[in-house]
Write a protein that holds these residues in place. Structure first.
Motif, PDB file in Angstrom:
ATOM      1  N   HIS A  38       0.886  -1.232   0.021  1.00 16.78           N
ATOM      2  CA  HIS A  38      -0.122  -0.022   0.119  1.00 16.78           C
ATOM      3  C   HIS A  38       0.800   1.295  -0.064  1.00 16.78           C
ATOM      4  O   HIS A  38       2.160   1.194   0.442  1.00 16.78           O
ATOM      5  N   THR A  69       0.586   3.835   2.102  1.00 18.53           N
ATOM      6  CA  THR A  69       0.741   3.744   3.479  1.00 18.53           C
ATOM      7  C   THR A  69       0.189   2.307   4.081  1.00 18.53           C
ATOM      8  O   THR A  69      -1.016   2.160   3.799  1.00 18.53           O
ATOM      9  N   ASP A 102      -1.114  -0.340   7.129  1.00 22.74           N
ATOM     10  CA  ASP A 102      -1.964   0.272   8.164  1.00 22.74           C
ATOM     11  C   ASP A 102      -1.264   0.418   9.489  1.00 22.74           C
ATOM     12  O   ASP A 102       0.142   0.216   9.578  1.00 22.74           O
ATOM     13  N   SER A 103      -1.861   0.992  10.552  1.00 18.80           N
ATOM     14  CA  SER A 103      -1.097   1.504  11.533  1.00 18.80           C
ATOM     15  C   SER A 103      -0.195   0.855  12.425  1.00 18.80           C
ATOM     16  O   SER A 103       0.912   0.928  12.875  1.00 18.80           O
ATOM     17  N   LEU A 114       2.795  -0.238   9.911  1.00 20.66           N
ATOM     18  CA  LEU A 114       3.530   1.203   9.834  1.00 20.66           C
ATOM     19  C   LEU A 114       4.469   1.452  11.055  1.00 20.66           C
ATOM     20  O   LEU A 114       5.780   1.637  11.181  1.00 20.66           O
ATOM     21  N   VAL A 118       2.319  10.119   2.160  1.00 14.89           N
ATOM     22  CA  VAL A 118       0.864  10.068   3.073  1.00 14.89           C
ATOM     23  C   VAL A 118      -0.277  10.274   2.138  1.00 14.89           C
ATOM     24  O   VAL A 118      -0.494  11.109   1.537  1.00 14.89           O
ATOM     25  N   SER A 119      -0.847   8.993   1.838  1.00 13.54           N
ATOM     26  CA  SER A 119      -2.144   8.788   0.672  1.00 13.54           C
ATOM     27  C   SER A 119      -3.186   9.352   1.506  1.00 13.54           C
ATOM     28  O   SER A 119      -3.362   9.350   2.763  1.00 13.54           O
ATOM     29  N   ALA A 157      -4.933   6.888   3.659  1.00 15.86           N
ATOM     30  CA  ALA A 157      -3.981   6.685   5.123  1.00 15.86           C
ATOM     31  C   ALA A 157      -4.735   7.896   6.071  1.00 15.86           C
ATOM     32  O   ALA A 157      -4.712   7.404   7.202  1.00 15.86           O
ATOM     33  N   ARG A 182      -4.565   5.650   9.243  1.00 10.87           N
ATOM     34  CA  ARG A 182      -3.447   4.877   9.275  1.00 10.87           C
ATOM     35  C   ARG A 182      -2.073   5.650  10.091  1.00 10.87           C
ATOM     36  O   ARG A 182      -1.355   4.874  10.614  1.00 10.87           O
ATOM     37  N   ILE A 183      -2.227   6.922   9.860  1.00  7.92           N
ATOM     38  CA  ILE A 183      -1.183   7.898  10.474  1.00  7.92           C
ATOM     39  C   ILE A 183      -1.587   8.246  11.910  1.00  7.92           C
ATOM     40  O   ILE A 183      -0.687   9.331  12.395  1.00  7.92           O
TER      41      ILE A 183
END
Length: 493
Positions: free
Chosen positions: A158, A160, A162-163, A166, A185-186, A189, A194-195
């Motif tokens: 992906h 970004t 998944d958290s 990541l 950073v999409s 995301a 996710r961020i």
């Protein structure tokens, strides 16, 4: 490298808001799992509502396999004694905070810079990664093309992750003594949290055009997702925006970060000017200093400006930054050039939006030195924003002497249906110069064998990808490999 962790549930929930607990909180969690089939005794299973499935329907399976705790938005009717249930308004948001805590908040010990926008994210993040390594730092990269810890390459699935994935990657980077990490950073995301839970030292905005409307539904939602990244930046961070994009100011109107700007057209903190641009390189002026770069194209002028600005905002010296930037090469599949023995130029580029395709074709138009033809091969991905399909064909026709519409990643759509939608964008006067060849390999061979010495072939849409996604199966396919095969055939003939 796996980083094994064990954390108390109470410590993981320290930053989770509006959580309701049912069961014991003084238990140990040894991993965070999204796929119920991978649950082990001691796991925290997170029930996420995805676009395809709802994790809540697998809570029963997770408890049967021994999950110590369940994170969910909706409690199951039958709760299992001995399992702790954490009910939250948004599982994805809560998971961001939990994942960060589980891996020891790695982003707080790293200089983490995020890059967002429709086009240019990969180039900017990769340039920053290359630059800071050249300046002597140990670095990590999180991008569409690949994730990287120094020289070690980790395949990216992906833009970004998944958290949980990541934070695990960031923890690995920290364990390898990385000081700086640069990541794309999409919009997905941001929207999917996710961020969430990460601490950024800075954020960069490249530009925004229509994309991903299959997910966001409206352009306003897409803009809000991008803006959400800057809204969440702390006051200790910088927000560096392209003010030549009319939505640059919108991105930072609610940020707490220190706002800085870059531009080719107006006054900005970091001001650039393209002096000359050829297939060999680009001559630019940046903040009144002249520099020659290996990368080319006006779109790369913006990318280089943002990288230069970010580096200075991170405390680097202008002369050192410009010296190292002048040696950088484009990332794989970004305006990547290949030359046949009889002087046909092949360009492979990831351009898969109307704006990106136009940028690349405008660059080629500026680079043309005579009567050489431009042959453009382009397709559109299946199960993605269909609105851009006719636009892509129209832009290809506008700048090209010949156009071949072909298959990209059809996914679960019929390639011929996608091509029919693309054909609607072909102006009537351009019917004669436009061909439709669904088989991408055949299309590349057609372009490569019909080109004459000096002609320029653009193969757009897939760039670095080495597969075609057809009905859920990824078949090996690499535009560069096929192009070089055609060039070899030209040579042998």
């Amino acid at each position: 490298m796996e980083i094994n962790q064990e954390k108390s549930l109470s410590s993981l929930l320290a930053e989770v808001k509006d959580a309701q607990l049912f069961g014991q909180v003084d238990i140990v969690v040894n991993n965070i799992i999204l796929d119920s089939r991978k649950v082990l005794p001691g796991s925290l299973f997170v029930a996420l509502r995805g676009t395809q499935t709802d994790g809540h329907q697998y809570i029963g399976m997770a408890t049967e396999l021994g999950a110590a705790a369940i994170l969910c938005e909706e409690l199951p009717e039958n709760r299992v004694t001995g399992t702790t249930y954490i009910q939250v308004p948004d599982s994805a948001e809560a998971m961001g905070h939990i994942a960060s805590a589980f891996y020891g908040h790695p982003s707080k010990s790293l200089t983490l810079v995020g890059v967002t926008g429709t086009n240019g994210k990969t180039s900017v993040a990769t340039f920053l990664f290359q630059l800071f390594r050249a300046l002597g730092y140990r670095c990590g990269l999180l991008s569409t093309v690949q994730n990287q810890i120094e020289d070690k390459v980790i395949a990216a699935t992906h833009t970004t992750p998944d958290s949980t994935a990541l934070n695990e990657l960031l923890a690995q980077m920290l364990a390898k003594k990385c000081s700086h990490v640069f990541m794309e950073v999409s919009s997905h995301a941001v929207a999917q949290h996710r961020i969430t839970g990460l601490q950024f030292a800075g954020g960069i905005f490249t530009n925004i055009t229509h994309d991903h409307l299959d997910f966001h539904k409206t352009f306003d939602n897409y803009i809000k997702a991008k803006k959400g990244f800057f809204d969440a930046l702390p006051k200790t961070a910088f927000a560096l925006v392209n003010v030549d994009d009319r939505r640059g100011a919108v991105m930072v109107q609610n940020t707490s970060a220190k706002i800085e700007t870059y531009s080719l057209q107006t006054l900005a903190t970091f001001k650039g000017k393209v002096i000359s641009d050829t297939l060999a390189g680009m001559h630019m002026e940046i903040n009144l200093q002249e520099v020659w770069f290996r990368v080319i194209g006006r779109f790369n002028a913006y990318n280089l400006l943002s990288v230069y600005g970010a580096a200075l905002l991170l405390g680097e010296k202008a002369d050192s930054v410009l010296t190292e930037l002048s040696n950088l090469k484009s990332p794989p599949g970004r305006f990547e050039q290949f030359h046949s023995d009889d002087h046909v130029v092949g360009i492979v580029d990831y351009a898969h939006t109307p704006d990106a395709l136009e940028n690349v074709l405008e660059t080629i138009a500026h680079l043309r030195s005579g009567n050489e033809k431009v042959i453009t091969l382009v397709g559109c991905g299946g199960n993605r924003d269909a609105e851009k399909r006719p636009k892509m064909a129209e832009i290809a026709c506008k700048y090209s002497n010949q156009v071949i519409l072909t298959s990209d990643n059809p996914r679960f759509e019929d390639p011929l249906d996608i091509l029919d939608q693309m054909k609607k964008g072909v102006p009537p006067l351009d019917y004669k110069k436009t061909k439709v060849i669904a088989d991408r390999r055949e299309a590349i061979f057609k372009a490569g064998l019909e080109a004459e010495s000096g002609d320029i072939i653009l193969i757009a849409g897939k760039g670095h990808e080495n597969y075609q996604d057809i009905k859920g199966v990824k078949h090996h396919f690499d535009d560069k490999e096929v192009l070089l095969e055609v060039f070899e055939k030209r040579h042998s003939n």
